[in-house]
Design an enzyme around this catalytic site. Sequence first.
Site, PDB file in Angstrom:
ATOM      1  N   HIS A  79       0.840  -1.203   0.000  1.00  0.00           N
ATOM      2  CA  HIS A  79       0.000   0.000   0.000  1.00  0.00           C
ATOM      3  C   HIS A  79       0.873   1.250   0.000  1.00  0.00           C
ATOM      4  O   HIS A  79       2.023   1.210   0.418  1.00  0.00           O
ATOM      5  CB  HIS A  79      -0.908   0.020   1.232  1.00  0.00           C
ATOM      6  CG  HIS A  79      -0.152   0.105   2.530  1.00  0.00           C
ATOM      7  ND1 HIS A  79       0.626  -0.937   3.021  1.00  0.00           N
ATOM      8  CD2 HIS A  79      -0.020   1.106   3.438  1.00  0.00           C
ATOM      9  CE1 HIS A  79       1.187  -0.571   4.159  1.00  0.00           C
ATOM     10  NE2 HIS A  79       0.824   0.658   4.442  1.00  0.00           N
ATOM     11  N   GLN A  96       0.539   5.643   0.992  1.00  0.00           N
ATOM     12  CA  GLN A  96      -0.253   6.469   1.899  1.00  0.00           C
ATOM     13  C   GLN A  96      -0.325   7.908   1.403  1.00  0.00           C
ATOM     14  O   GLN A  96       0.594   8.421   0.782  1.00  0.00           O
ATOM     15  CB  GLN A  96       0.327   6.420   3.312  1.00  0.00           C
ATOM     16  CG  GLN A  96       0.272   5.006   3.901  1.00  0.00           C
ATOM     17  CD  GLN A  96       0.693   4.936   5.369  1.00  0.00           C
ATOM     18  OE1 GLN A  96       0.174   5.651   6.206  1.00  0.00           O
ATOM     19  NE2 GLN A  96       1.636   4.073   5.673  1.00  0.00           N
TER      20      GLN A  96
END
Lengths: 219, 219
Positions: B52, B54
Amino acid sequence: VELTELGDAEVTDVLFACKARVLDLRNDQRFRYILLFKNHGSAAGATLEHSHSQVIALPITPRQVADEIEGARRHHDHRERCIFCDIVGQERKDRSRLVYENEEFVVFAPWAPRSPFETWILPKRHESNFEAEPRERLAFAAQALRSTLRRLNSALGRPAYNYMVHTNPLRDASSPSYHWHIEVVPALTQVAGFEWASGFYINPVPPEEAAEFLRKAAV
Amino acid sequence: VELTELGDAEVTDVLFACKARVLDLRNDQRFRYILLFKNHGSAAGATLEHSHSQVIALPITPRQVADEIEGARRHHDHRERCIFCDIVGQERKDRSRLVYENEEFVVFAPWAPRSPFETWILPKRHESNFEAEPRERLAFAAQALRSTLRRLNSALGRPAYNYMVHTNPLRDASSPSYHWHIEVVPALTQVAGFEWASGFYINPVPPEEAAEFLRKAAV
């Protein structure tokens, strides 16, 4: 043997030995700053098994200290008072971030801590230079440091931690605006992308909660 | 699936999605800065298992970025040139710290890296704002990012890492002195007492050695 297992007199000896090293190293004209610090535990960057402190002599004033000195100078220009003396007064009055105090030193969670349970130890009497403190006052600093580390041990289950002494640069006369102190930072969070990118620190524990926890900790 | 296992077109999609988020978030007048970063691996502070990136929207410009902007402005006042453009020119000429380049982006070990193998990715053409880059140029940024991360993986055995995008604050017009870029920092060393105390970083690997290692790494 860890620092926290020593008695007050022995911790005083540790601080007095640090002072002796600073007094000797400042004779070397190449040095501008002597940084005193301790890494305890591998999560705090310690690479030696046995308990130890570190002394690093630098040819320039560290950036972090220069920023503190500049901020303190601006406050002094504006208010004609030392910002650290003002903070000592405010924290002793407010008490919500206070952890411990004795005759000469006060221990509290700073208003905007970078790390959960970051804790500062300040002399109540204005003094810029750590190495100017006589042994009698270092004994009170030792009491405060030992009490702080034992509280962290008891509250947080013997965490890894760093502490560092911030003092005036070498050969600078005592300053009306800068005030030496010890900053204690337990290694509970990691420096990650946000911190690298921003220079800001995410801290999920408000200083008032950390201070309450440490105040109530068994010593 | 990790970012480095994606193809160039997919990494371009990741950067384009980041741009789309910035363009949407900047409509909110409370925000002054959108910070894009990635924590990969637990040593780099990642707390989610899956890959992921951010996005954090901030009401102020991060201190680290403000320092870069101020330094770049001083260089521009003095030389009337962008310091980042000057660095791109110097690193491409000198080549000892160069890691990779394509038509639009250059990758190198910066002159004074905070961490071993810290690596910077800069557009060759002057541009202050990440979100101003068209998809065609983000494709070259994606190639450079993917190549950098795959080199780190191959040279250092899949280290944890952080990368972060430094760009101009929101709603600031394109600046003649600030130049957006990506900073990649593998998590190989720890922030310990010295770093906390000083704001300086101890790095045992010279950037020329790191760059040579990364240049020769299998991709």
